[in-house]
Write an enzyme that holds these catalytic residues in place. Structure first.
Site, mmCIF file in Angstrom:
data_model
loop_
_atom_site.group_PDB
_atom_site.id
_atom_site.type_symbol
_atom_site.label_atom_id
_atom_site.label_comp_id
_atom_site.label_asym_id
_atom_site.label_seq_id
_atom_site.Cartn_x
_atom_site.Cartn_y
_atom_site.Cartn_z
ATOM 1 N N GLY A 11 0.879 -1.231 -0.017
ATOM 2 C CA GLY A 11 0.010 0.007 0.075
ATOM 3 C C GLY A 11 0.792 1.179 -0.010
ATOM 4 O O GLY A 11 0.523 2.308 0.577
ATOM 5 N N ASP A 36 -2.562 6.799 1.258
ATOM 6 C CA ASP A 36 -2.093 8.078 2.266
ATOM 7 C C ASP A 36 -1.346 7.733 3.612
ATOM 8 O O ASP A 36 -0.563 8.529 3.714
ATOM 9 C CB ASP A 36 -3.698 8.421 2.756
ATOM 10 C CG ASP A 36 -4.436 9.378 1.760
ATOM 11 O OD1 ASP A 36 -3.924 9.500 0.662
ATOM 12 O OD2 ASP A 36 -5.845 9.736 1.909
ATOM 13 N N GLU A 68 -11.955 16.862 17.315
ATOM 14 C CA GLU A 68 -11.162 17.338 16.039
ATOM 15 C C GLU A 68 -12.372 18.467 15.366
ATOM 16 O O GLU A 68 -13.186 18.627 15.443
ATOM 17 C CB GLU A 68 -11.305 16.299 14.976
ATOM 18 C CG GLU A 68 -10.321 15.064 15.659
ATOM 19 C CD GLU A 68 -10.285 13.881 14.422
ATOM 20 O OE1 GLU A 68 -9.143 13.975 13.876
ATOM 21 O OE2 GLU A 68 -11.020 13.103 14.351
ATOM 22 N N ASP A 89 -13.928 4.225 15.190
ATOM 23 C CA ASP A 89 -12.869 5.078 14.887
ATOM 24 C C ASP A 89 -11.707 5.529 15.697
ATOM 25 O O ASP A 89 -10.526 5.409 15.757
ATOM 26 C CB ASP A 89 -13.312 6.099 13.756
ATOM 27 C CG ASP A 89 -12.111 6.599 13.074
ATOM 28 O OD1 ASP A 89 -11.126 6.161 12.540
ATOM 29 O OD2 ASP A 89 -12.060 8.071 13.085
ATOM 30 N N HIS A 92 -8.262 4.651 20.620
ATOM 31 C CA HIS A 92 -7.625 5.511 21.096
ATOM 32 C C HIS A 92 -8.096 5.933 22.505
ATOM 33 O O HIS A 92 -7.500 6.029 23.707
ATOM 34 C CB HIS A 92 -7.601 6.851 20.247
ATOM 35 C CG HIS A 92 -7.071 6.847 18.893
ATOM 36 N ND1 HIS A 92 -6.103 5.828 18.547
ATOM 37 C CD2 HIS A 92 -7.513 7.427 17.632
ATOM 38 C CE1 HIS A 92 -5.834 5.864 17.316
ATOM 39 N NE2 HIS A 92 -6.548 6.883 16.836
ATOM 40 N N LYS A 125 -16.054 14.928 15.518
ATOM 41 C CA LYS A 125 -15.549 15.536 14.605
ATOM 42 C C LYS A 125 -16.250 16.753 14.258
ATOM 43 O O LYS A 125 -17.518 17.002 14.733
ATOM 44 C CB LYS A 125 -15.730 14.916 12.848
ATOM 45 C CG LYS A 125 -14.767 13.591 13.138
ATOM 46 C CD LYS A 125 -13.914 13.295 11.832
ATOM 47 C CE LYS A 125 -13.163 11.982 11.750
ATOM 48 N NZ LYS A 125 -11.900 12.309 11.843
ATOM 49 N N LYS A 131 -9.076 21.477 17.942
ATOM 50 C CA LYS A 131 -8.706 20.124 17.964
ATOM 51 C C LYS A 131 -7.777 19.913 19.465
ATOM 52 O O LYS A 131 -7.050 20.641 19.743
ATOM 53 C CB LYS A 131 -7.403 19.769 16.864
ATOM 54 C CG LYS A 131 -6.613 18.591 17.349
ATOM 55 C CD LYS A 131 -5.990 18.088 15.866
ATOM 56 C CE LYS A 131 -5.095 16.912 15.836
ATOM 57 N NZ LYS A 131 -5.926 15.534 15.809
#
Ligand code: BG6
Length: 496
Positions: free
Chosen positions: A21, A25, A227, A246, A251, A341, A346
């Site tokens: 990959g 990104d 965020e 996510d 986290h 989000k 942030k």
């Protein structure tokens, strides 16, 4: 890599670092810049080859130019010798196309340096093709490693590790057929952040805090990852994933674990893992009623107009969950974990709020006692703040809160390594302390799955919030119903 002497050892570890990959990104934004910084700091092994693999056809020279462009956007300095370490090989690991050529490339590197290099496979590919890719590595005997030194390859896997407990187990079973647990490095990049590693030092090297770290003194904890950005170009992935999977599953649960676990006996992976497991497996699983009353799911206004989003999507871009830990030390202490989000800014922080003291002595000087709290600010403006109560200078006695602050920037005049630099160096030097085990991942899905299930039946209803706010009004109501309120998660300190 725990000790300074490990740095010396790394120089003499010949390494074939394979990235699947390589045009994506993750590779371009995180992996290559991190390898480059390690190189610049003199921390890569002397004999180091990056074999970059992806489906697109490029020559090695063309690919070096691509990598150089992605790095030079962030770092203007050029080091041609670094780019010479990079080679490119077009292949499709999920479809098993051209993998024998990879084996040949590694062999020819081995012949060239006349020794057996350690092999590292970085799976920077979509989770959807991961299981096939692992199977194909094995089909081509790439999981075997060097014959002479019994030098077994390591494999790096990125989150999300499955979509739920069932798929996480299936992925783990697939990996376990070909790789032992010591060979698997599961990355949660938050664990590589300097300030998160400092949680251990803060808690276990300062006895003044550890004796207060329990339900006798602590009222509750607020753990926030907010965020400013929305889903950006990741709509397709995000719309299937949502904030809970996510960020919260990995986290936030990791932060909760680090801030509540007992002190490990030794600074070594097994000891640390045992203590982490003890706490993460003691998180109480929410009942359907608790999910309805102790969680909030929100979506920012305008999300449905983002690229590659189902226009009727019910996925959350904001998640708040209130958890409890059944260990004696934490009985009765609520943990509020929130992430979203398109919020006002942030920030990632942990706030430990202590119980208010009802001092007889000061009872005439405040309407309501001012509790102490500790803020561990992980990003930005990294630091730790302690809120104390002080007498305001003057002829009368007035009490006011004041902040005592420690800022990384002013206390240490050294640059902070990026999370990926630290984590890649640890893979190269074979240190798993900052990586996740299969057991930890399974335990965290056990916390998340019951919430996800109730959420998918529409309970509690999705709350829409304004971009630039602190999330849905329901989040305020939830904490206020407990007689508490959100504390500003951003320290005013460390801005200089
Ligand atoms: C990733 C999430 O794990 O973490 C992203 O997939 C999120 O959605 C990112 O933006 C945040 O990481 P950081 O290091 O910028 O806080």
């Amino acid at each position: 890599m725990s000790l300074p002497q490990d740095i010396k050892r790394i120089k003499y570890l010949p390494t074939a670092f394979v990235i699947f990959g390589a045009t994506g990104d993750l590779a371009q934004n995180r992996i290559f810049p991190a390898l480059f910084k390690l190189y610049k700091s003199g921390l890569l092994p002397d004999q180091f080859k990056v074999i970059s693999c992806a489906r697109t056809k490029h020559t090695s020279q063309e690919f070096r130019e691509i990598a150089e462009r992605s790095i030079s956007e962030k770092d203007k300095e050029k080091f041609p010798a670094f780019y010479q370490k990079i080679e490119y090989l077009p292949l499709d690991v999920a479809q098993d196309l051209n993998l024998p050529a990879l084996a040949q490339k590694i062999d020819s590197f081995e012949k060239g340096i006349n020794t057996c290099p350690q092999r590292i496979f970085y799976m920077a590919i979509s989770p959807a093709i991961l299981e096939d890719a692992v199977g194909n590595l094995a089909k081509n005997n790439l999981h075997v490693g060097c014959k002479i030194h019994n030098n077994k390859p390591r494999i790096i896997i990125e989150k999300p590790f499955g979509q739920d407990l069932k798929s996480a187990k299936s992925l783990n079973n697939q990996l376990a057929q070909f790789f032992s647990e010591e060979q698997i490095y599961r990355i949660d990049h938050y664990l590589g952040k300097e300030t998160i590693q400092n949680i251990f030092a803060f808690r276990f090297a300062n006895d003044i805090f550890e004796s207060l770290w329990n339900n006798k003194y602590i009222d509750h904890l607020q753990i926030t990852t907010a965020e400013y950005v929305g889903v950006e170009k990741r709509g397709e992935f995000y719309d299937k994933t949502g904030a809970l999977r996510d960020i919260t599953q990995n986290h936030l649960l990791q932060l909760l674990t680090l801030v509540t676990m007992d002190e490990p006996q030794r600074f070594e992976p097994k000891s640390i893992e045992d203590k982490k497991l003890e706490v993460i497996s003691s998180i109480k699983k929410l009942t359907a009623h608790e999910v309805a009353t102790s969680t909030v799911r929100g979506q920012y206004e305008g999300y449905l107009r983002e690229e590659k989003i189902n226009p009727a999507s019910q996925i959350e871009t904001y998640a708040l969950i209130k958890l409890a830990i059944s260990l004696k030390r934490w009985q009765g202490v609520p943990f509020y974990l929130r992430t979203g989000k398109k919020l006002t800014g942030k920030v990632t922080s942990i706030i430990v709020q202590f119980k208010p003291k009802t001092h007889q002595f000061f009872k005439n000087f405040w309407q309501k006692p001012l509790p102490n709290h500790i803020t561990i600010q992980i990003q930005p403006n990294e630091g730790i703040g302690i809120r104390l109560v002080s007498k305001k200078p003057g002829l009368t006695t007035q009490l006011e809160p004041v902040d005592m602050e420690f800022c990384y920037k002013t206390s240490f005049d050294v640059p902070q390594p990026e999370a990926y630099e630290r984590l890649l160096l640890d893979v190269i030097s074979e240190d798993q302390s900052l990586f996740l085990s299969q057991k930890i991942i399974e335990e965290s899905w056990k916390v998340i799955d019951p919430i996800r299930q109730v959420w998918s039946s529409g309970n509690p209803p999705l709350s829409i919030y304004k971009p630039g706010s602190w999330g849905p009004a329901q989040a305020d109501k939830l904490i206020e119903a407990d007689g508490r309120q959100w504390l500003a998660p951003i320290l005013t300190i460390c801005k200089i």
